[in-house]
Write a protein that holds these residues in place. Structure first.
Motif, PDB file in Angstrom:
ATOM      1  N   LYS A 291      -6.250  -1.515   5.908  1.00  0.00           N
ATOM      2  CA  LYS A 291      -5.483  -1.773   7.136  1.00  0.00           C
ATOM      3  C   LYS A 291      -4.303  -0.825   7.273  1.00  0.00           C
ATOM      4  O   LYS A 291      -3.901  -0.487   8.376  1.00  0.00           O
ATOM      5  CB  LYS A 291      -4.996  -3.218   7.176  1.00  0.00           C
ATOM      6  N   ALA A 292      -3.738  -0.401   6.135  1.00  0.00           N
ATOM      7  CA  ALA A 292      -2.607   0.526   6.160  1.00  0.00           C
ATOM      8  C   ALA A 292      -3.047   1.957   6.477  1.00  0.00           C
ATOM      9  O   ALA A 292      -2.213   2.830   6.681  1.00  0.00           O
ATOM     10  CB  ALA A 292      -1.869   0.491   4.823  1.00  0.00           C
ATOM     11  N   GLY A 293      -4.362   2.184   6.509  1.00  0.00           N
ATOM     12  CA  GLY A 293      -4.874   3.494   6.886  1.00  0.00           C
ATOM     13  C   GLY A 293      -5.036   4.479   5.744  1.00  0.00           C
ATOM     14  O   GLY A 293      -5.238   5.670   5.982  1.00  0.00           O
ATOM     15  N   TYR A 294      -4.969   3.990   4.519  1.00  0.00           N
ATOM     16  CA  TYR A 294      -5.148   4.878   3.378  1.00  0.00           C
ATOM     17  C   TYR A 294      -6.636   5.102   3.109  1.00  0.00           C
ATOM     18  O   TYR A 294      -7.482   4.304   3.508  1.00  0.00           O
ATOM     19  CB  TYR A 294      -4.430   4.325   2.144  1.00  0.00           C
ATOM     20  N   PRO A 295      -6.973   6.202   2.423  1.00  0.00           N
ATOM     21  CA  PRO A 295      -8.391   6.544   2.239  1.00  0.00           C
ATOM     22  C   PRO A 295      -9.147   5.538   1.369  1.00  0.00           C
ATOM     23  O   PRO A 295      -8.602   4.984   0.413  1.00  0.00           O
ATOM     24  CB  PRO A 295      -8.349   7.917   1.565  1.00  0.00           C
TER      25      PRO A 295
ATOM     26  N   ALA B 239       0.816  -1.214   0.000  1.00  0.00           N
ATOM     27  CA  ALA B 239       0.000   0.000   0.000  1.00  0.00           C
ATOM     28  C   ALA B 239       0.851   1.266   0.000  1.00  0.00           C
ATOM     29  O   ALA B 239       0.513   2.244  -0.689  1.00  0.00           O
ATOM     30  CB  ALA B 239      -0.960  -0.011   1.195  1.00  0.00           C
ATOM     31  N   VAL B 240       1.957   1.261   0.733  1.00  0.00           N
ATOM     32  CA  VAL B 240       2.832   2.439   0.797  1.00  0.00           C
ATOM     33  C   VAL B 240       3.418   2.731  -0.578  1.00  0.00           C
ATOM     34  O   VAL B 240       3.399   3.875  -1.056  1.00  0.00           O
ATOM     35  CB  VAL B 240       3.948   2.236   1.851  1.00  0.00           C
ATOM     36  N   GLU B 241       3.921   1.680  -1.245  1.00  0.00           N
ATOM     37  CA  GLU B 241       4.494   1.855  -2.582  1.00  0.00           C
ATOM     38  C   GLU B 241       3.424   2.292  -3.583  1.00  0.00           C
ATOM     39  O   GLU B 241       3.672   3.158  -4.425  1.00  0.00           O
ATOM     40  CB  GLU B 241       5.141   0.554  -3.046  1.00  0.00           C
TER      41      GLU B 241
END
Length: 174
Positions: free
Chosen positions: A94-98, A8-10
């Motif tokens: 879960k990663a907290g992205y919108p 998700a970060v990438e």
């Protein structure tokens, strides 16, 4: 060809630099919960022409299983640098992205089929024991219908549920 996965970060970083996010789930699933900015191109409509014009494409589904299972088709449709979002929408959340969720949309049709089939099978069993053994026929009928649907790809219960009033509302698009 095997597509590389990105977490998700990438994916978020690639998107901030112009990468297109493509949701391969059916429209009813996408309408209920989606990542803002994702373009919905269901697997059954996946072609190069249907994809957004971008130099990088990231494909996702709910859990990552569909994207992994269909990565050859995804790779063939994307003629640019392309990736799979590891863990799909579930890991993104879960990663907290919108993400956006519209609980006003009906449940996905397959979940409705699963719930209805399960309820009818249980009903047939309960009535078979409590009232008359002839009610076991309900469970047998539904079980046979599920086997037929799996073997042929045609599901009468899904067709019936799709025609119900709660499933005829317009599907929101992202």
């Amino acid at each position: 060809m095997t597509l590389r996965t990105v977490n998700a970060v990438e994916a978020y970083s690639l998107m901030s630099r112009g990468a297109a996010l493509v949701d391969i789930r059916p429209a009813d699933e996408h309408a209920r919960v989606f990542i803002p900015g994702a373009v919905n191109v269901p697997l059954d409509r996946l072609t190069h022409a249907a994809l957004p014009d971008a130099s990088v494409v990231i494909f996702h589904c709910r859990s990552g299983n569909r994207t992994r299972a269909h990565q050859a088709a995804l790779s063939a449709a994307a003629i640019c640098e392309s990736y799979i979002l590891e863990g799909g929408l579930d890991h993104w959340r879960k990663a907290g992205y919108p993400f956006q969720e519209d609980r006003g949309q009906p449940l996905e049709l397959m979940r409705q089929v699963q719930m209805t089939a399960g309820a009818l099978i249980l009903l047939g069993i309960v009535l078979g024991f409590a009232v008359n053994t002839a009610f076991f026929g309900i469970s047998a009928f539904v079980g046979a219908g599920l086997v037929f649907a799996g073997a042929t790809g045609w599901c009468g219960m899904a067709r019936l549920l799709a025609a119900m009033p709660w499933n005829r509302r317009p599907v929101a698009t992202a």
